[in-house]
Scaffold this active site. Sequence first.
Site, mmCIF file in Angstrom:
data_model
loop_
_atom_site.group_PDB
_atom_site.id
_atom_site.type_symbol
_atom_site.label_atom_id
_atom_site.label_comp_id
_atom_site.label_asym_id
_atom_site.label_seq_id
_atom_site.Cartn_x
_atom_site.Cartn_y
_atom_site.Cartn_z
ATOM 1 N N GLY A 115 0.715 -1.261 0.183
ATOM 2 C CA GLY A 115 -0.011 -0.086 -0.090
ATOM 3 C C GLY A 115 0.682 1.116 0.014
ATOM 4 N N LYS A 116 2.192 1.275 -0.455
ATOM 5 C CA LYS A 116 2.774 2.409 -0.417
ATOM 6 C C LYS A 116 2.549 3.494 -1.245
ATOM 7 C CE LYS A 116 6.421 0.050 -1.883
ATOM 8 N NZ LYS A 116 6.053 0.919 -3.037
ATOM 9 N N GLU A 153 6.570 5.053 -9.337
ATOM 10 C CA GLU A 153 7.321 4.095 -9.878
ATOM 11 C C GLU A 153 7.244 4.196 -11.421
ATOM 12 O OE1 GLU A 153 5.745 0.400 -8.092
ATOM 13 O OE2 GLU A 153 7.362 0.349 -6.962
#
Length: 341
Positions: free
Chosen positions: A24-25, A48
């Site tokens: 859950g970052k 990302e």
Amino acid sequence: MSTDKTDVKMGVLRIYLDGAYGIGKTTAAEEFLHHFAITPNRILLIGEPLSYWRNLAGEDAICGIYGTQTRRLNGDVSPEDAQRLTAHFQSLFCSPHAIMHAKISALMDTSTSDLVQVNKEPYKIMLSDRHPIASTICFPLSRYLVGDMSPAALPGLLFTLPAEPPGTNLVVCTVSLPSHLSRVSKRARPGETVNLPFVMVLRNVYIMLINTIIFLKTNNWHAGWNTLSFCNDVFKQKLQKSECIKLREVPGIEDTLFAVLKLPELCGEFGNILPLWAWGMETLSNCLRSMSPFVLSLEQTPQHAAQELKTLLPQMTPANMSSGAWNILKELVNAVQDNTS
């Protein structure tokens, strides 16, 4: 693209949210961004480089690395060839992160004197979803520990890290194991699979990472090296089956990544690390030592995590950046994200 880096000096917090995959970052980072959205131009979120991983010269790193393990288990590829393929796909994860990190580092004012104070608002926040050490240290070591990669692939990833600029705040995110397994199984990224031993090792490795940074603040890697046993199959199995590594306020070397790096392949006959790898170990140590480590629980809601992250800000290490460099960074990030949408 603007090239003016000589504007007013600003205080900047560079924050990297990291940790095992699927916890859950990204959701927490987006919630944190939403929290600061009321202040325009205050925070920059660097996501990302997912689409670069999905198509790097026509190769999909995510499908490739997980698919290789499936092929090995099905007997479609030999264990040795699977290790080589895994090392190849792991290297594909590194380059997008490393290139972006190099650009960010070049924009920082690396002077250590006259740091702009960030305890008085407003200041800038650069929030990144992962630090490059995820793809160069944590995931490769975890792949090695479960047998997916050979030790021959490790030095090129771990021992060639660039110098870390001042003001790196590394926030390792955690959740309980049941929550982790539930979340990672629900997100269902194409090609991604859930391998419990790998998940367990990765969780242990990230705790080792925090312990290593703390250890290096007051010690050198060779302090206690000779007391370490070689990383053997018994230790690897332990890391795969239980959360056996604990976060320590005062870690010993046995609590750190060096316990994994004590490999026969890197050492001479008496257990002394070979000179070239010793130099690489210094490079690794210098990179990690310069970071400020934090731990953030994502067990509760993303809103709660964002609030908890905010409470950590006063403890973080600031850096300097000019307003012109900040604008350049925004343009760079927007260009990359536009190309990945």
